[in-house]
Design a protein around this motif. Structure first.
Motif, PDB file in Angstrom:
ATOM      1  N   THR A   1      -1.410  -6.105  14.989  1.00 43.19           N
ATOM      2  CA  THR A   1      -0.300  -7.043  14.858  1.00 43.19           C
ATOM      3  C   THR A   1       1.003  -6.337  15.196  1.00 43.19           C
ATOM      4  O   THR A   1       1.099  -5.104  15.110  1.00 43.19           O
TER       5      THR A   1
ATOM      6  N   ALA B   1      -6.346  -4.110   4.055  1.00 41.97           N
ATOM      7  CA  ALA B   1      -6.038  -5.519   4.329  1.00 41.97           C
ATOM      8  C   ALA B   1      -4.694  -5.908   3.728  1.00 41.97           C
ATOM      9  O   ALA B   1      -3.913  -6.650   4.340  1.00 41.97           O
TER      10      ALA B   1
ATOM     11  N   ASP C   1      -1.645  -7.109   6.034  1.00 39.09           N
ATOM     12  CA  ASP C   1      -1.121  -8.463   5.843  1.00 39.09           C
ATOM     13  C   ASP C   1       0.369  -8.448   5.539  1.00 39.09           C
ATOM     14  O   ASP C   1       1.099  -9.365   5.934  1.00 39.09           O
ATOM     15  N   ARG C   2       0.827  -7.416   4.821  1.00 42.23           N
ATOM     16  CA  ARG C   2       2.267  -7.318   4.534  1.00 42.23           C
ATOM     17  C   ARG C   2       3.065  -7.123   5.824  1.00 42.23           C
ATOM     18  O   ARG C   2       4.143  -7.698   6.001  1.00 42.23           O
TER      19      ARG C   2
ATOM     20  N   LYS D   1       2.002  -8.013   8.843  1.00 44.76           N
ATOM     21  CA  LYS D   1       1.772  -9.199   9.673  1.00 44.76           C
ATOM     22  C   LYS D   1       2.594 -10.389   9.199  1.00 44.76           C
ATOM     23  O   LYS D   1       3.088 -11.180  10.017  1.00 44.76           O
ATOM     24  N   SER D   2       2.771 -10.545   7.878  1.00 44.86           N
ATOM     25  CA  SER D   2       3.496 -11.691   7.310  1.00 44.86           C
ATOM     26  C   SER D   2       4.565 -11.190   6.352  1.00 44.86           C
ATOM     27  O   SER D   2       4.397 -11.262   5.127  1.00 44.86           O
TER      28      SER D   2
ATOM     29  N   ASN E   1       6.895 -13.730   3.252  1.00 43.02           N
ATOM     30  CA  ASN E   1       6.211 -14.667   2.372  1.00 43.02           C
ATOM     31  C   ASN E   1       6.761 -14.655   0.950  1.00 43.02           C
ATOM     32  O   ASN E   1       6.231 -15.316   0.075  1.00 43.02           O
TER      33      ASN E   1
END
Length: 378
Positions: A132, A168, A172-173, A175-176, A179
């Motif tokens: 990413t 993961a 994910d942090r 990538k997004s 949030n």
């Protein structure tokens, strides 16, 4: 020992520490063992934490060289590219490890100066699984995230807190990154071109507050009250006909917060008043600055100013109401010594113990009461 320069040891006892190797590509250097308490400040002293992440990838390699494939049994780690460095970050039975190098191979193919485990078949090589872009996330924001999620203190567990889950979470942090937005205005009494620039991730707020409050300590704190009916801040409210269903979902999450407030001993009248009035906290510092901290239904709002009145009259640069519904002083006290806004952020976000996505307006004030009780002088 926790922050001394040393070579990493091998073992199966989880240390609750992070091992950082700043030059994994140089044979004559070692690394640092860092505790959770030291994490943010120690790394800030060792590296340029403002480096922005360009790309991040999840890699995997087999747990044993005897495996025929690493599809089901594998170790997972994240490799990050910034403008000047390659980084790897991972968790195993001993610790969390961050490596930094000028070349990819020293972090992708090596772990603490030794070759990563691979097998003898094409299916057991080091494999890139997902990639990413980094957006605007900095290394410092990622470190803040790992710290506030209390990853160092989460003991490694083969099923619950393993390398794959950690990789993961980190991926994910990156990538997004947006949030969990917060509204943070570092100069609420000064002109600003656009209020949209005040919205940022929790981890960026930690960085900004650390920069601004380094020399500030609280001297006094106050709670102010305004009617909820005067709340002019655009936010998300649940329609009345959906409220029963929404409460079924949110009450179990909010229960610990509500129980904690009840334990503070407020009278029944005061508790019922929480659902008609809205409370927020204002701190005064030794540097002549003021901070307001408040919870809205879908976000936290933090404001800083030299003019205290602006914090009482406006929230997110929007008027709190008319003269009939002005903010009234409800409580005041001296503040506990040697604390600043960093401590408030830690109180709220360390382990996310007082965080939920949506909080009904009537419960938002309870966050202010928790903060007041935590930081008032004894």
């Amino acid at each position: 020992m926790s922050s001394s320069r040393s070579s990493a040891s091998v073992g199966s006892t989880y240390t609750r520490k992070l091992y950082f190797d700043p030059r994994a590509d140089q044979a004559d250097t070692g690394g640092y063992w860092i505790t959770d308490h030291e994490l943010r400040q120690k790394l800030a002293n060792l590296i340029d934490t403002e480096e922005k992440i360009k790309n991040a990838s999840v890699y995997s390699n087999p747990l044993s060289s005897w495996q025929m494939t690493n599809i089901w049994l594998y170790h997972a780690f994240v490799v990050i590219e910034t403008n000047d460095w390659w980084w790897s970050i991972e968790k195993n039975m001993e610790s969390i490890t961050i490596q930094r190098s000028k070349n990819l191979e020293s972090v992708r193919d090596m772990y603490q100066r030794k070759k990563r485990t691979t097998g003898w078949t094409p299916l057991t090589k080091i494999r890139k699984n997902e990639t990413t872009g980094g957006g605007n996330t900095t290394i410092k924001e990622l470190i803040n995230y790992i710290w506030r999620k209390d990853c160092l203190n989460d003991v490694y567990h083969l099923l619950d807190e393993n390398c794959q889950k950690f990789a993961a979470m980190v991926f994910d942090r990156i990538k997004s990154p947006y949030n969990d937005q917060v509204y943070f205005d570092e100069a609420a009494d000064q002109p600003r071109f656009s209020a949209s620039s005040c919205y940022m991730s929790v981890d960026k707020v930690f960085s900004e507050v650390q920069r601004l409050s380094a020399s500030e300590t609280f001297t006094k704190l106050e709670i102010y009250k305004v009617p909820i009916s005067s709340w002019n801040i655009p936010d998300f409210f649940v329609p009345v006909f959906l409220l029963p269903l929404f409460l079924i979902i949110t009450v179990p999450i909010a229960a610990p917060i509500v129980a904690a407030i009840s334990a503070l001993g407020y009278s029944t009248a005061k508790k019922s008043e929480l659902f008609s009035h809205y409370l927020f906290v204002v701190f005064e510092t030794n540097e002549g600055t003021y901070w307001s901290f408040e919870r809205l239904p879908t976000r936290f709002t933090i404001q800083r100013a030299r003019n205290k009145d602006i914090l009482l009259k406006e929230c997110q640069r929007i008027s709190r109401g008319t003269w009939l519904s002005k903010a009234n002083l409800e409580k005041l006290n001296v503040a506990v010594r040697h604390q600043n806004m960093n401590a408030v952020l830690e109180f709220i976000w360390k382990k996310d113990k007082l965080v939920m996505f949506y909080m009904p307006a009537g419960l938002c004030s309870q966050i202010a009461l928790r903060i007041y009780d935590q930081f008032k002088g004894k």
